[in-house]
Design a protein around this motif. Structure first.
Motif, mmCIF file in Angstrom:
data_model
loop_
_atom_site.group_PDB
_atom_site.id
_atom_site.type_symbol
_atom_site.label_atom_id
_atom_site.label_comp_id
_atom_site.label_asym_id
_atom_site.label_seq_id
_atom_site.Cartn_x
_atom_site.Cartn_y
_atom_site.Cartn_z
ATOM 1 N N UNK A 77 -56.504 14.249 -0.664
ATOM 2 C CA UNK A 77 -57.776 14.839 -1.063
ATOM 3 C C UNK A 77 -58.919 13.854 -0.819
ATOM 4 N N UNK A 78 -60.071 14.380 -0.487
ATOM 5 C CA UNK A 78 -61.253 13.542 -0.353
ATOM 6 C C UNK A 78 -61.776 13.112 -1.703
ATOM 7 N N UNK A 79 -62.506 12.017 -1.736
ATOM 8 C CA UNK A 79 -62.951 11.462 -3.022
ATOM 9 C C UNK A 79 -63.963 12.369 -3.722
ATOM 10 N N UNK A 80 -64.631 13.264 -2.954
ATOM 11 C CA UNK A 80 -65.617 14.164 -3.557
ATOM 12 C C UNK A 80 -65.117 15.611 -3.648
ATOM 13 N N UNK A 81 -63.833 15.832 -3.343
ATOM 14 C CA UNK A 81 -63.285 17.191 -3.388
ATOM 15 C C UNK A 81 -63.064 17.651 -4.820
ATOM 16 N N UNK A 115 -47.803 11.357 -13.140
ATOM 17 C CA UNK A 115 -47.539 11.588 -11.730
ATOM 18 C C UNK A 115 -48.292 10.600 -10.858
ATOM 19 N N UNK A 116 -47.820 10.468 -9.626
ATOM 20 C CA UNK A 116 -48.486 9.595 -8.666
ATOM 21 C C UNK A 116 -49.893 10.114 -8.402
ATOM 22 N N UNK A 117 -50.807 9.202 -8.210
ATOM 23 C CA UNK A 117 -52.199 9.617 -8.053
ATOM 24 C C UNK A 117 -52.991 8.604 -7.240
ATOM 25 N N UNK A 118 -54.155 9.065 -6.810
ATOM 26 C CA UNK A 118 -55.103 8.210 -6.094
ATOM 27 C C UNK A 118 -56.316 7.889 -6.970
#
Length: 453
Positions: free
Chosen positions: A259-263, A341-344
């Motif tokens: 996902x994009x940082x602004x999505x 969960x895994x995340x960014x």
């Protein structure tokens, strides 16, 4: 004086006269008789005048007595209660209502000039002037119950900033329930400028949630204990059209890979059943200097609408020092989103857009301000300040985020104007994001004009 009856005098005179008086003597007696008769007539006239004078004196005395009684009645009317005047009673009720129910309506109208060296179009135009917001405030109390509410309309959204009721339990304690700021660090703000500090963009400054606060304020201590059921939009599945239409930043989702940082987030998330505790000790060092030291703790659940997906913890320490016109504020804090969960990172929502910040990071702020009273027409005060923020030790990222705001605020009647020169890297509203590496250092010059009423 002794008065004699004229007839008695005439009898005495006649009795003393000789029986064989001559003509001359008779004439003398007649003249004497005439004089005595005139005296009788004069005495009658005198009696008549005396009677009239007496009558006048009685009338005067009666009027005097009446005036005295009237004065006495007037005095008595002051002393004795009268029958209530319904108009006066209504006036008294109106005055009482005005004193006991002062719900004050206020607000602000703001617009601003913006120059951004990172936006080519804005830079080529020499900056832009645009509308910022209109807001309405309601403050006061009725029957000892406090009301505080504020709603804001921007060009691109509208949002509630606060809406709560309160009650003073005692001289030191106050309870508040509704949409209310979560206490953390330096209050009410950990900054002096229009852009706040980096804490604001992490949800740690001037951040409202829905819950209850218990506040204690004394000369030496401040205590805040709060419980917050959810955010101001009613939780992760609240009945709102846009979850990013918020006054302050809140977690609204989990940023997953790709996902994009602004999505907009595909994995929703929100705070749930959170607690906050803040304590501060105040010290009076001299007549014009004081110091405040404090600690703040927050902890709560993170929910996706069906299940708990993790926990959120925050710890911070703050300092505020005032000496005359100088003010120094400092703060250090650490937040941690312990996600299952895994995340960014964590998706944050505010001001009609989504952004990303790391799941864990440490924040530092250092602010210095100086107040200069002036008398230049309507201008009464100049505040000069420099506010610095740093976010480091970011999970999954190597580059720090920093923001420095050098500025001046001008007070002129109802007009309050910020002149801010902002230099920042990887920072929201200054051409970057906290959730990325490798951002440029950008500059923004901002003048915000606000008329407050």
């Amino acid at each position: 004086m002794v008065r004699h009856t004229p007839r008695l005098l005439l009898a005495l005179c006649l009795a003393t006269q000789p029986v064989c008086a001559d003509e001359k003597q008779r004439k003398l007696q007649q003249e004497l008789k005439s004089i005595l008769e005139q005296m009788v007539t004069l005495q009658a006239r005198v009696k008549e005048l005396e009677a009239r004078l007496a009558e006048h004196d009685n009338d005067t005395a009666t009027e005097s007595n009446s005036a005295t009684k009237a004065d006495s009645d007037e005095i008595e009317s002051v002393r004795m209660p009268r029958a209530p005047d319904p108009r006066l009673a209504q006036l008294e009720r109106d005055v009482k209502a005005a004193k006991n129910a002062p719900i004050r309506v206020g607000g602000a109208v703001r617009f601003q000039y913006v120059y951004q060296d990172y936006a080519q179009g804005n830079k080529d135009r020499g900056g832009d002037v645009d509308f910022d917001l209109i807001r309405l405030d309601f403050n006061g109390e009725i029957g000892d119950v406090i009301l505080a509410a504020q709603y804001r309309w921007f060009q691109y959204m509208e949002a509630v900033q606060k809406a709560y009721v309160g009650y003073n339990l005692s001289k030191f304690w106050q309870a508040q329930v509704g949409i209310i700021n979560v206490p953390f660090g330096n209050l009410p703000y950990n900054s002096h400028n229009y852009f706040f500090s980096s804490n604001f963009y992490a949800g740690l400054e001037d951040n409202p949630e829905t819950g209850a606060n218990l506040r204690y304020r004394s000369e030496k201590w401040e205590w805040d204990l709060g419980f917050y059921k959810n955010g101001e939009q009613g939780g992760v599945d609240g009945f709102v059209s846009n979850r990013d239409d918020r006054y302050a930043y809140d977690p609204v989702g989990i940023r997953i890979a790709g996902e994009g940082i602004f999505d907009a987030p595909s994995e929703p998330m929100a705070q749930n059943n959170s607690w906050a505790l803040r304590g501060a000790r105040k010290f009076t060092l001299s007549v014009d200097s004081n110091l405040e030291l404090g600690l703040s703790v927050q902890h709560g659940d993170l929910h996706n609408g069906s299940n708990s997906v993790g926990e959120r913890s925050v710890l911070g320490g703050h300092l505020r020092y005032n000496k005359g016109p100088w003010e120094l504020m400092a703060m250090a804090s650490r937040y941690d989103y312990d996600l299952a969960q895994e995340n960014e990172g964590v998706v944050m929502g505010a001001y009609a857009y989504f952004d990303t910040m790391p799941a864990r990071a440490t924040l530092y702020t250092l602010n210095l301000a100086y107040d200069l009273p002036v008398s230049w027409g309507p201008v009464t005060n100049l505040r000069f300040y420099d506010n610095y923020s740093l976010m480091s030790a970011k999970s999954g990222l190597s580059d720090d985020t920093f923001m420095n705001v050098l500025g001046m605020a001008v007070s002129a009647g109802g007009l309050y104007t910020y002149f801010d020169l902002v230099t920042a890297q990887n920072h929201p509203f200054v051409g970057g994001s906290m959730g990325v590496d490798g951002g440029d250092t950008n500059t923004r010059f901002n003048i915000n004009f606000g008329y407050y009423f």
